[in-house]
Design a protein around this motif. Structure first.
Motif, PDB file in Angstrom:
ATOM      1  N   GLY A 113      -4.182   8.585  15.893  1.00  0.00           N
ATOM      2  CA  GLY A 113      -5.033  10.215  15.139  1.00  0.00           C
ATOM      3  C   GLY A 113      -5.761   9.432  14.303  1.00  0.00           C
ATOM      4  N   ASP A 114      -6.275  11.018  13.776  1.00  0.00           N
ATOM      5  CA  ASP A 114      -6.813  10.990  12.661  1.00  0.00           C
ATOM      6  C   ASP A 114      -6.553  11.764  11.477  1.00  0.00           C
ATOM      7  OD1 ASP A 114      -7.538  13.474  13.747  1.00  0.00           O
ATOM      8  OD2 ASP A 114      -9.526  13.614  12.812  1.00  0.00           O
ATOM      9  N   PHE A 115      -4.901  12.647  11.938  1.00  0.00           N
ATOM     10  CA  PHE A 115      -4.284  12.986  11.498  1.00  0.00           C
ATOM     11  C   PHE A 115      -2.633  12.526  10.695  1.00  0.00           C
ATOM     12  CE2 PHE A 115      -5.026  17.645  10.476  1.00  0.00           C
ATOM     13  CZ  PHE A 115      -6.520  17.516  10.538  1.00  0.00           C
ATOM     14  N   ASP A 116      -3.149  11.016  10.785  1.00  0.00           N
ATOM     15  CA  ASP A 116      -1.741  10.546  10.696  1.00  0.00           C
ATOM     16  C   ASP A 116      -1.929   9.897   9.882  1.00  0.00           C
ATOM     17  OD1 ASP A 116       0.235   8.044  10.946  1.00  0.00           O
ATOM     18  OD2 ASP A 116      -0.532   7.233  13.115  1.00  0.00           O
ATOM     19  N   ILE A 117      -0.521  10.265   8.843  1.00  0.00           N
ATOM     20  CA  ILE A 117      -0.317  10.303   6.908  1.00  0.00           C
ATOM     21  C   ILE A 117       0.226   8.993   6.861  1.00  0.00           C
ATOM     22  CG2 ILE A 117      -0.626  12.246   6.525  1.00  0.00           C
ATOM     23  CD1 ILE A 117       2.204  12.680   6.806  1.00  0.00           C
ATOM     24  N   GLN A 118       0.825   7.981   8.011  1.00  0.00           N
ATOM     25  CA  GLN A 118       1.196   6.685   8.514  1.00  0.00           C
ATOM     26  C   GLN A 118       0.519   5.530   8.198  1.00  0.00           C
ATOM     27  OE1 GLN A 118       5.501   8.286  10.618  1.00  0.00           O
ATOM     28  NE2 GLN A 118       5.873   6.300   9.241  1.00  0.00           N
ATOM     29  N   VAL A 119      -0.296   5.845   9.457  1.00  0.00           N
ATOM     30  CA  VAL A 119      -1.012   5.197   9.837  1.00  0.00           C
ATOM     31  C   VAL A 119      -2.862   5.749   9.387  1.00  0.00           C
ATOM     32  CG1 VAL A 119      -1.847   3.098  11.340  1.00  0.00           C
ATOM     33  CG2 VAL A 119       0.353   3.196  10.818  1.00  0.00           C
ATOM     34  N   SER A 120      -3.663   4.339   8.916  1.00  0.00           N
ATOM     35  CA  SER A 120      -4.804   4.982   8.705  1.00  0.00           C
ATOM     36  C   SER A 120      -5.687   4.494   9.676  1.00  0.00           C
ATOM     37  CB  SER A 120      -6.067   5.004   6.735  1.00  0.00           C
ATOM     38  OG  SER A 120      -5.596   3.671   7.213  1.00  0.00           O
ATOM     39  N   GLU A 121      -6.989   5.164  10.021  1.00  0.00           N
ATOM     40  CA  GLU A 121      -8.090   4.751  11.155  1.00  0.00           C
ATOM     41  C   GLU A 121      -8.469   3.685  10.392  1.00  0.00           C
ATOM     42  OE1 GLU A 121     -10.771   7.885  12.172  1.00  0.00           O
ATOM     43  OE2 GLU A 121      -9.875   9.243  11.089  1.00  0.00           O
ATOM     44  N   ASN A 122      -8.312   3.453   9.299  1.00  0.00           N
ATOM     45  CA  ASN A 122      -9.532   1.501   9.575  1.00  0.00           C
ATOM     46  C   ASN A 122      -8.601   0.528   9.992  1.00  0.00           C
ATOM     47  OD1 ASN A 122     -10.812  -0.198   7.288  1.00  0.00           O
ATOM     48  ND2 ASN A 122      -9.031  -0.276   6.274  1.00  0.00           N
ATOM     49  N   GLU A 123      -6.682   1.383   9.846  1.00  0.00           N
ATOM     50  CA  GLU A 123      -6.070  -0.076  10.569  1.00  0.00           C
ATOM     51  C   GLU A 123      -6.721  -0.050  12.253  1.00  0.00           C
ATOM     52  OE1 GLU A 123      -4.407  -1.420   8.510  1.00  0.00           O
ATOM     53  OE2 GLU A 123      -4.758  -0.569   7.355  1.00  0.00           O
TER      54      GLU A 123
ATOM     55  N   GLU B 114       0.235  -1.528   0.409  1.00  0.00           N
ATOM     56  CA  GLU B 114       0.006  -0.004  -0.046  1.00  0.00           C
ATOM     57  C   GLU B 114       1.009   1.507   0.168  1.00  0.00           C
ATOM     58  OE1 GLU B 114      -2.731   2.021   2.983  1.00  0.00           O
ATOM     59  OE2 GLU B 114      -2.785  -0.040   2.836  1.00  0.00           O
ATOM     60  N   GLN B 115       1.526   2.023   0.872  1.00  0.00           N
ATOM     61  CA  GLN B 115       2.665   2.290   1.111  1.00  0.00           C
ATOM     62  C   GLN B 115       3.411   3.124  -0.553  1.00  0.00           C
ATOM     63  OE1 GLN B 115       5.246   1.543   4.600  1.00  0.00           O
ATOM     64  NE2 GLN B 115       4.021   2.184   5.901  1.00  0.00           N
ATOM     65  N   LEU B 116       3.568   1.464  -0.804  1.00  0.00           N
ATOM     66  CA  LEU B 116       4.905   1.514  -1.949  1.00  0.00           C
ATOM     67  C   LEU B 116       4.287   2.021  -3.430  1.00  0.00           C
ATOM     68  CD1 LEU B 116       7.026  -1.372  -1.768  1.00  0.00           C
ATOM     69  CD2 LEU B 116       7.974   0.608  -1.428  1.00  0.00           C
ATOM     70  N   SER B 117       2.899   1.568  -3.532  1.00  0.00           N
ATOM     71  CA  SER B 117       2.242   1.918  -4.211  1.00  0.00           C
ATOM     72  C   SER B 117       1.636   3.593  -4.492  1.00  0.00           C
ATOM     73  CB  SER B 117       0.456   1.188  -4.147  1.00  0.00           C
ATOM     74  OG  SER B 117       0.300   0.067  -4.047  1.00  0.00           O
TER      75      SER B 117
ATOM     76  N   LYS C  46     -11.456   1.826  21.425  1.00  0.00           N
ATOM     77  CA  LYS C  46     -11.095   2.083  21.081  1.00  0.00           C
ATOM     78  C   LYS C  46     -11.328   3.854  20.231  1.00  0.00           C
ATOM     79  CE  LYS C  46     -12.672   1.983  16.361  1.00  0.00           C
ATOM     80  NZ  LYS C  46     -13.223   3.634  16.022  1.00  0.00           N
ATOM     81  N   VAL C  47     -10.235   4.724  20.561  1.00  0.00           N
ATOM     82  CA  VAL C  47     -10.136   5.801  20.556  1.00  0.00           C
ATOM     83  C   VAL C  47     -10.107   6.742  19.809  1.00  0.00           C
ATOM     84  CG1 VAL C  47      -9.941   8.074  21.709  1.00  0.00           C
ATOM     85  CG2 VAL C  47     -10.776   5.756  23.488  1.00  0.00           C
ATOM     86  N   VAL C  48      -9.960   7.693  18.897  1.00  0.00           N
ATOM     87  CA  VAL C  48      -9.299   8.200  17.765  1.00  0.00           C
ATOM     88  C   VAL C  48      -9.244   9.407  18.472  1.00  0.00           C
ATOM     89  CG1 VAL C  48      -9.777   9.395  14.750  1.00  0.00           C
ATOM     90  CG2 VAL C  48     -10.747   6.633  16.109  1.00  0.00           C
ATOM     91  N   ILE C  49      -8.383   9.923  18.403  1.00  0.00           N
ATOM     92  CA  ILE C  49      -8.310  11.267  18.804  1.00  0.00           C
ATOM     93  C   ILE C  49      -7.520  12.355  17.445  1.00  0.00           C
ATOM     94  CG2 ILE C  49      -6.468  12.504  20.063  1.00  0.00           C
ATOM     95  CD1 ILE C  49      -5.677  10.130  21.413  1.00  0.00           C
ATOM     96  N   LYS C  50      -8.571  13.945  17.621  1.00  0.00           N
ATOM     97  CA  LYS C  50      -8.660  14.764  16.909  1.00  0.00           C
ATOM     98  C   LYS C  50      -7.135  15.334  16.719  1.00  0.00           C
ATOM     99  CE  LYS C  50     -10.692  18.841  15.314  1.00  0.00           C
ATOM    100  NZ  LYS C  50     -11.901  17.860  14.146  1.00  0.00           N
ATOM    101  N   ASN C  51      -6.793  15.095  15.707  1.00  0.00           N
ATOM    102  CA  ASN C  51      -5.400  16.071  14.735  1.00  0.00           C
ATOM    103  C   ASN C  51      -4.419  15.595  15.122  1.00  0.00           C
ATOM    104  OD1 ASN C  51      -7.440  19.178  15.334  1.00  0.00           O
ATOM    105  ND2 ASN C  51      -6.467  18.573  13.715  1.00  0.00           N
ATOM    106  N   MET C  52      -4.214  14.490  16.046  1.00  0.00           N
ATOM    107  CA  MET C  52      -2.843  13.637  16.182  1.00  0.00           C
ATOM    108  C   MET C  52      -2.200  13.002  15.287  1.00  0.00           C
ATOM    109  SD  MET C  52      -2.167  10.886  19.116  1.00  0.00           S
ATOM    110  CE  MET C  52      -2.940   9.233  18.077  1.00  0.00           C
ATOM    111  N   ASN C  53      -0.985  13.508  14.633  1.00  0.00           N
ATOM    112  CA  ASN C  53      -0.373  12.653  13.539  1.00  0.00           C
ATOM    113  C   ASN C  53       0.289  11.037  14.423  1.00  0.00           C
ATOM    114  OD1 ASN C  53       1.854  13.707  14.784  1.00  0.00           O
ATOM    115  ND2 ASN C  53       2.075  15.452  13.550  1.00  0.00           N
ATOM    116  N   HIS C  54       1.483  10.661  13.189  1.00  0.00           N
ATOM    117  CA  HIS C  54       1.425   9.216  13.842  1.00  0.00           C
ATOM    118  C   HIS C  54       3.048   9.179  14.868  1.00  0.00           C
ATOM    119  CE1 HIS C  54       2.753   5.296  13.042  1.00  0.00           C
ATOM    120  NE2 HIS C  54       4.352   5.647  12.538  1.00  0.00           N
ATOM    121  N   VAL C  55       3.361  10.833  15.284  1.00  0.00           N
ATOM    122  CA  VAL C  55       4.444  10.958  16.088  1.00  0.00           C
ATOM    123  C   VAL C  55       3.706  11.526  17.185  1.00  0.00           C
ATOM    124  CG1 VAL C  55       6.635  10.871  15.092  1.00  0.00           C
ATOM    125  CG2 VAL C  55       5.731  13.504  15.598  1.00  0.00           C
TER     126      VAL C  55
END
Length: 324
Positions: free
Chosen positions: A255-265, A182-185, A278-287
């Motif tokens: 996090g919903d701003f994670d550009i490496q791992v999506s919410e679907n995971e 997926e990442q390589l695509s 399960k908790v989705v944190i608004k504006n949190m990125n991968h780090v």
């Protein structure tokens, strides 16, 4: 046989405020460097323990993929995320141990890259759990795995009576070979289809447990012979199957701003073990920091390569609530 060395590396006595709902209480935190001798490796970590009248819970923080050290730093980024998480949890009376994975940063091994297997990381995590279980100042052990560390933590926690809870942060629910495709695509957009097909065929071969021969030089960074055995060992695991085996309380944070791992995971992990929270944190990125953009370059400047940007407050609050 596992041997543990524990010694002060910084005579640090920091007075911080322990936040509670009804009052403010002073707490003193002691920080030690610890070393774990396992086979031909010496693995270093940082143990941070808030002083208390009784026992305190402790979290084992397992870092993500790549040459990421105990603080969440590597040659490509300096974010200090795990250090900040440790510092934040100590203010709530929660101890922590974070460590450099084998062959990374201070953790040295006689082992070569072509001898490394995914299971080595799992066994190291189990050894740290065993170490913590022998210390009577801890009331319970909670495993926190970030990114690739989520899968490592899951497996290390399976049928382990010394682990009371498991927390997955930005963990994937898809097997590593599929995530890699997926990442390589995305990276290969605009490239000839033959290149994509060749790379995907290599991934499929490794998935089947077969080593590659005559890898083109331009693909060595991804498929060099010395890293292929590790990839084969890593591709064997399905995170959904592993999390389904856990019978302990689970918290899944994403996090919903994670550009490496999506919410679907996170959804896949939760579907595999519906008893998890399960908790989705608004504006949190991968780090694990707040971001206002889904642009990688912007996040690199604001979060990945800014050691002073704090981690997301909601992350700490959810972890503390889950533990306490």
């Amino acid at each position: 046989m596992i041997q543990i060395n524990k010694f002060k590396f910084i005579p640090l006595w920091a007075v911080v405020m322990l936040l509670s709902v009804t009052s403010f209480t002073q707490t003193i935190v002691e920080q030690d460097e610890v070393a774990l001798n396992v086979e031909n490796c010496k693995i270093y970590g940082t143990l941070k323990v808030p002083k208390a009248n009784g026992k305190v819970p402790i979290v084992l923080i397992i870092s993500g993929s790549g040459p990421t050290d105990r603080n969440c730093n590597n040659p490509m980024m300096t974010c200090n995320t795990y250090k900040m998480l440790s510092d934040s949890l100590s203010r709530y009376g929660i101890a922590s141990l974070r460590y450099d994975k084998r062959l990374i940063a201070k953790s040295v091994c006689e082992q070569k890259e072509d001898e490394l297997r995914f299971e080595d990381y799992v066994e190291d995590a189990k050894s740290w759990i065993e170490f913590l279980s022998q210390d009577n100042q801890f009331s319970e052990i909670i495993v926190i795995g970030h990114s690739e560390g989520s899968l490592i933590g899951m497996i290390a926690s399976e049928n382990n009576t010394k682990v009371s809870k498991f927390i997955s942060i930005a963990g994937v629910g898809t097997p590593a070979d599929e995530i890699l495709k997926e990442q390589l695509s995305k990276q290969l957009e605009g490239q000839p289809t033959t290149i994509k097909n060749q790379i995907f065929s290599y991934i499929d071969e490794l998935k089947q447990g077969r080593l590659l021969e005559n890898v083109p030089q331009n693909l060595y960074s991804l498929f060099r012979p010395s890293v292929q055995p590790y990839m084969i060992s890593w591709f064997k695991y399905n995170p959904q199957e592993e999390i389904a085996k856990l019978k302990i309380p689970i918290l899944i944070l994403q996090g919903d701003f994670d550009i490496q791992v999506s919410e679907n995971e996170a959804r896949l992990l939760h579907k595999a073990n519906p008893s998890a929270k399960k908790v989705v944190i608004k504006n949190m990125n991968h780090v694990l920091k707040n971001s206002q953009s889904m642009n990688m370059n912007a996040q690199m400047m604001d979060s990945y390569n800014n050691p002073n940007t704090p981690i997301t407050k909601e992350l700490v609050e959810n972890i503390v609530e889950f533990i306490k």
